[in-house]
Enzyme design. Structure first.
Site, PDB file in Angstrom:
ATOM      1  N   ARG A 190      -4.046   6.417   0.156  1.00  6.52           N
ATOM      2  CA  ARG A 190      -4.644   7.622   0.758  1.00  6.52           C
ATOM      3  C   ARG A 190      -3.744   8.381   1.722  1.00  6.52           C
ATOM      4  O   ARG A 190      -4.024   9.533   2.042  1.00  6.52           O
ATOM      5  CB  ARG A 190      -5.958   7.255   1.454  1.00  6.52           C
ATOM      6  CG  ARG A 190      -7.079   7.034   0.458  1.00  6.52           C
ATOM      7  CD  ARG A 190      -8.281   6.412   1.131  1.00  6.52           C
ATOM      8  NE  ARG A 190      -7.906   5.091   1.620  1.00  6.52           N
ATOM      9  CZ  ARG A 190      -8.764   4.208   2.135  1.00  6.52           C
ATOM     10  NH1 ARG A 190     -10.027   4.529   2.253  1.00  6.52           N
ATOM     11  NH2 ARG A 190      -8.361   3.031   2.538  1.00  6.52           N
ATOM     12  N   ARG A 208      -6.910  10.944  -7.107  1.00  2.00           N
ATOM     13  CA  ARG A 208      -8.108  10.160  -6.852  1.00  2.00           C
ATOM     14  C   ARG A 208      -9.350  11.052  -7.003  1.00  2.00           C
ATOM     15  O   ARG A 208     -10.352  10.648  -7.589  1.00  2.00           O
ATOM     16  CB  ARG A 208      -8.000   9.566  -5.456  1.00  2.00           C
ATOM     17  CG  ARG A 208      -9.243   9.058  -4.843  1.00  2.00           C
ATOM     18  CD  ARG A 208      -9.515   7.632  -5.279  1.00  2.00           C
ATOM     19  NE  ARG A 208     -10.292   6.964  -4.256  1.00  2.00           N
ATOM     20  CZ  ARG A 208     -11.561   7.236  -3.989  1.00  2.00           C
ATOM     21  NH1 ARG A 208     -12.186   8.151  -4.673  1.00  2.00           N
ATOM     22  NH2 ARG A 208     -12.177   6.574  -3.036  1.00  2.00           N
ATOM     23  N   ARG A 225       0.833  -1.232   0.000  1.00  2.00           N
ATOM     24  CA  ARG A 225       0.000   0.000   0.000  1.00  2.00           C
ATOM     25  C   ARG A 225       0.856   1.265   0.000  1.00  2.00           C
ATOM     26  O   ARG A 225       0.509   2.242   0.665  1.00  2.00           O
ATOM     27  CB  ARG A 225      -0.965   0.019   1.178  1.00  2.00           C
ATOM     28  CG  ARG A 225      -2.118  -0.961   1.050  1.00  2.00           C
ATOM     29  CD  ARG A 225      -3.273  -0.360   0.244  1.00  2.00           C
ATOM     30  NE  ARG A 225      -4.268  -1.384  -0.095  1.00  2.00           N
ATOM     31  CZ  ARG A 225      -5.450  -1.511   0.495  1.00  2.00           C
ATOM     32  NH1 ARG A 225      -5.816  -0.673   1.430  1.00  2.00           N
ATOM     33  NH2 ARG A 225      -6.275  -2.457   0.127  1.00  2.00           N
ATOM     34  N   ASP A 249      -6.272  -3.461  -8.108  1.00  2.00           N
ATOM     35  CA  ASP A 249      -6.843  -4.085  -6.912  1.00  2.00           C
ATOM     36  C   ASP A 249      -7.082  -5.563  -7.165  1.00  2.00           C
ATOM     37  O   ASP A 249      -7.326  -5.970  -8.308  1.00  2.00           O
ATOM     38  CB  ASP A 249      -8.149  -3.400  -6.509  1.00  2.00           C
ATOM     39  CG  ASP A 249      -8.504  -3.715  -5.054  1.00  2.00           C
ATOM     40  OD1 ASP A 249      -7.957  -3.054  -4.169  1.00  2.00           O
ATOM     41  OD2 ASP A 249      -9.277  -4.656  -4.825  1.00  2.00           O
ATOM     42  N   TYR A 282     -14.440 -12.447  -0.891  1.00  2.00           N
ATOM     43  CA  TYR A 282     -15.213 -11.254  -1.265  1.00  2.00           C
ATOM     44  C   TYR A 282     -16.363 -11.626  -2.202  1.00  2.00           C
ATOM     45  O   TYR A 282     -17.448 -11.053  -2.145  1.00  2.00           O
ATOM     46  CB  TYR A 282     -14.308 -10.211  -1.935  1.00  2.00           C
ATOM     47  CG  TYR A 282     -13.339  -9.576  -0.967  1.00  2.00           C
ATOM     48  CD1 TYR A 282     -13.720  -8.506  -0.170  1.00  2.00           C
ATOM     49  CD2 TYR A 282     -12.040 -10.063  -0.826  1.00  2.00           C
ATOM     50  CE1 TYR A 282     -12.833  -7.934   0.733  1.00  2.00           C
ATOM     51  CE2 TYR A 282     -11.149  -9.493   0.072  1.00  2.00           C
ATOM     52  CZ  TYR A 282     -11.553  -8.428   0.850  1.00  2.00           C
ATOM     53  OH  TYR A 282     -10.688  -7.867   1.747  1.00  2.00           O
TER      54      TYR A 282
HETATM   55  O1  CP3 Z   1       0.111   0.385  -3.284  1.00  2.00           O
HETATM   56  C1  CP3 Z   1      -0.267  -0.798  -3.460  1.00  2.00           C
HETATM   57  O2  CP3 Z   1      -0.103  -1.684  -2.606  1.00  2.00           O
HETATM   58  C2  CP3 Z   1      -0.857  -1.188  -4.798  1.00  2.00           C
HETATM   59  C3  CP3 Z   1      -2.264  -1.199  -4.963  1.00  2.00           C
HETATM   60  C4  CP3 Z   1      -3.160  -2.127  -4.156  1.00  2.00           C
HETATM   61  C5  CP3 Z   1      -4.437  -1.725  -3.688  1.00  2.00           C
HETATM   62  N1  CP3 Z   1      -5.058  -2.803  -3.143  1.00  2.00           N
HETATM   63  C6  CP3 Z   1      -4.992  -0.356  -3.827  1.00  2.00           C
HETATM   64  C7  CP3 Z   1      -6.184   0.014  -3.053  1.00  2.00           C
HETATM   65  C8  CP3 Z   1      -3.009  -3.467  -3.809  1.00  2.00           C
HETATM   66  C9  CP3 Z   1      -1.808  -4.380  -4.005  1.00  2.00           C
HETATM   67  C10 CP3 Z   1      -4.224  -3.894  -3.189  1.00  2.00           C
HETATM   68  C11 CP3 Z   1      -4.479  -5.271  -2.726  1.00  2.00           C
HETATM   69  C12 CP3 Z   1      -5.718  -5.586  -2.014  1.00  2.00           C
HETATM   70  N2  CP3 Z   1      -6.955  -5.079  -2.229  1.00  2.00           N
HETATM   71  C13 CP3 Z   1      -5.816  -6.583  -1.014  1.00  2.00           C
HETATM   72  C14 CP3 Z   1      -4.683  -7.470  -0.538  1.00  2.00           C
HETATM   73  C15 CP3 Z   1      -3.742  -6.786   0.357  1.00  2.00           C
HETATM   74  C16 CP3 Z   1      -4.301  -6.282   1.658  1.00  2.00           C
HETATM   75  O3  CP3 Z   1      -4.322  -5.057   1.844  1.00  2.00           O
HETATM   76  O4  CP3 Z   1      -4.726  -7.118   2.460  1.00  2.00           O
HETATM   77  C17 CP3 Z   1      -7.150  -6.617  -0.603  1.00  2.00           C
HETATM   78  C18 CP3 Z   1      -7.731  -7.540   0.461  1.00  2.00           C
HETATM   79  C19 CP3 Z   1      -7.871  -5.679  -1.389  1.00  2.00           C
HETATM   80  C20 CP3 Z   1      -9.334  -5.411  -1.353  1.00  2.00           C
HETATM   81  C21 CP3 Z   1      -9.652  -4.007  -1.052  1.00  2.00           C
HETATM   82  N3  CP3 Z   1      -9.361  -2.932  -1.870  1.00  2.00           N
HETATM   83  C22 CP3 Z   1     -10.302  -3.504   0.098  1.00  2.00           C
HETATM   84  C23 CP3 Z   1     -10.801  -4.354   1.253  1.00  2.00           C
HETATM   85  C24 CP3 Z   1     -10.397  -2.129  -0.072  1.00  2.00           C
HETATM   86  C25 CP3 Z   1     -11.092  -1.130   0.823  1.00  2.00           C
HETATM   87  C26 CP3 Z   1     -10.341  -0.874   2.051  1.00  2.00           C
HETATM   88  C27 CP3 Z   1      -9.984   0.577   2.165  1.00  2.00           C
HETATM   89  O5  CP3 Z   1      -8.892   0.820   2.700  1.00  2.00           O
HETATM   90  O6  CP3 Z   1     -10.774   1.422   1.738  1.00  2.00           O
HETATM   91  C28 CP3 Z   1      -9.771  -1.786  -1.289  1.00  2.00           C
HETATM   92  C29 CP3 Z   1      -9.617  -0.431  -1.831  1.00  2.00           C
HETATM   93  C30 CP3 Z   1      -8.240   0.030  -2.172  1.00  2.00           C
HETATM   94  N4  CP3 Z   1      -7.316  -0.711  -2.865  1.00  2.00           N
HETATM   95  C31 CP3 Z   1      -7.681   1.310  -1.897  1.00  2.00           C
HETATM   96  C32 CP3 Z   1      -6.394   1.323  -2.453  1.00  2.00           C
HETATM   97  C33 CP3 Z   1      -5.411   2.461  -2.499  1.00  2.00           C
HETATM   98  C34 CP3 Z   1      -8.404   2.476  -1.217  1.00  2.00           C
HETATM   99  C35 CP3 Z   1      -9.219   3.107  -2.307  1.00  2.00           C
HETATM  100  C36 CP3 Z   1      -9.536   4.547  -2.149  1.00  2.00           C
HETATM  101  O7  CP3 Z   1     -10.547   4.825  -1.516  1.00  2.00           O
HETATM  102  O8  CP3 Z   1      -8.820   5.388  -2.719  1.00  2.00           O
END
Ligand code: CP3
Length: 345
Positions: A29, A38, A25, A75, A151
């Site tokens: 944000r 974003r 990550r 994602d 999911y």
């Molecule tokens: O910087 C990075 O790591 C690359 C991009 C990346 C994202 N998600 C961007 C993202 C990666 C590698 C992921 C993987 C991901 N996504 C996982 C596995 C890793 C982990 O964190 O456990 C999982 C379970 C997801 C599913 C997911 N995506 C969830 C549950 C959420 C919402 C949670 C939240 O924090 O809002 C997301 C959204 C998401 N994926 C965001 C980002 C930057 C937040 C989106 C936003 O509102 O801008």
């Protein structure tokens, strides 16, 4: 690989004076420049599917912190999106999807062409690779079939996704079929990322935690082994990192997957146990509690120093034990990165 990257070299077994560093990550944000792009893109999914903006977001943490690897901005839920599960991200709620509950919900999945829906992702990889110097690696990724399946089955994030194993006990053929379909699509998706320019691949099994043996073996380890072996058979140069979160000593089973080059450890694992039990098999990656980076300072540096000392004589990639949280001050990430590079506290 001809690319002279500290990160790729560590995955192939090199030990250097200071380890390569990137963060889960690392784009997101907590970065003001992410929040600005974003807002410009509209929604999170719009950002993922705009390859110019997604590539820009991928590069943001590299520009700011000069990290050794850029992880593709996308994602793990883009595969369910491509399978037509009506993915959306509700503000403050996380992901929402139409849950799969019946055989009929998944019967068309095998024939679905997910790659054309995901073409923007491959363009993001190519654009990012073209913008980076030779010594920086681009990491492609996917969710592990089990984590993605949680999911798809629940239609949202769950507190205890391992409880979904009950559905496996009730309908083993249905869950096995879903995992198998996801495995097949994930292989094709990752091959396409590699062909677009990804230098390494990471598979996130965020919800492997809590699955009892032999369900863990069946739903998490074997599918990951199948993906890793299919990638190694056709793209042998590309290193593969597995991140099975919360599996404790079962991480040995993942490290023993012959086709895995790296293994991510989560913040719940004792790193000295990881050093003693995993480093003979794979390049260990990560471990630092991401919440330590929220406050920074002595506690963060001390924990980072423990990891550096433990892994100083084996291949190691510095990273977190899960992703940054949104309230992480970027200054603390900068200070941590300098510290890892041997520039003091
Ligand atoms: O910087 C990075 O790591 C690359 C991009 C990346 C994202 N998600 C961007 C993202 C990666 C590698 C992921 C993987 C991901 N996504 C996982 C596995 C890793 C982990 O964190 O456990 C999982 C379970 C997801 C599913 C997911 N995506 C969830 C549950 C959420 C919402 C949670 C939240 O924090 O809002 C997301 C959204 C998401 N994926 C965001 C980002 C930057 C937040 C989106 C936003 O509102 O801008």
């Amino acid at each position: 690989m001809s690319r002279n990257s500290k990160f790729l070299n560590a995955l192939s077994g090199d030990v250097s004076a200071t380890p390569p560093v990137w963060y889960m990550r690392q784009a997101g944000r907590y970065l003001p420049e992410y929040r600005a792009l974003r807002a410009k893109a509209g929604s999170f999914l719009d950002l993922c599917f705009d390859s110019d903006l997604a590539s820009e977001v991928t590069l943001q943490p590299i520009r700011r912190f000069d990290l050794d690897a850029a992880i593709l901005f996308a994602d793990i839920l883009l595969i369910p999106h491509a399978l037509g599960r009506n993915l959306r991200f509700a503000e403050g709620e996380g992901p929402l999807l139409d849950p799969v509950t019946h055989e009929t919900d998944i019967s068309g999945f095998r024939e679905t062409d997910i790659l054309s829906d995901l073409s923007a992702v491959f363009e993001t990889v190519t654009k990012t690779r073209a913008s980076l110097p030779e010594d920086k690696a681009v990491i492609g990724f996917a969710g592990a079939p089990w984590t993605v399946a949680t999911y798809m089955l629940a239609g949202r994030s769950m507190k205890d996704p391992a409880a979904l194993r009950f559905q496996y006990y009730e309908h083993p053929a249905f869950i096995t079929e879903l995992i198998d379909i996801l495995t097949t699509h994930t292989i094709a998706y990752l091959k396409a990322q590699i062909d677009a320019g990804a230098d390494a691949i990471q598979l996130f099994d965020t919800w492997a935690a809590g699955l009892p043996w032999p369900v863990l073996d069946k739903l998490s380890i074997r599918p990951l082994e199948k993906i890793a072996s299919a990638l190694k058979a056709s793209r042998p140069e590309t290193p593969i990192i597995l991140f099975p979160k919360g599996v404790g000593e079962k991480s040995i089973e993942y490290a023993m997957i012959g086709h895995a080059d790296g293994l991510g450890i989560d913040y719940g694992m004792d790193p000295s146990w990881a050093r003693a039990n995993l480093s003979d098999h794979v390049t260990v990656q990560g471990g630092l509690d991401p919440l330590l980076v929220v406050n920074g300072g002595k506690a963060m540096f001390d924990a980072a120093e423990t990891l550096l000392k433990l892994f100083h004589d084996v291949p190691y990639v510095f990273n977190l034990g899960h992703g940054f949280v949104p309230q992480t001050p970027p200054e603390n990430v900068a200070a941590l990165t300098e510290f890892i590079r041997g520039k003091g506290r």
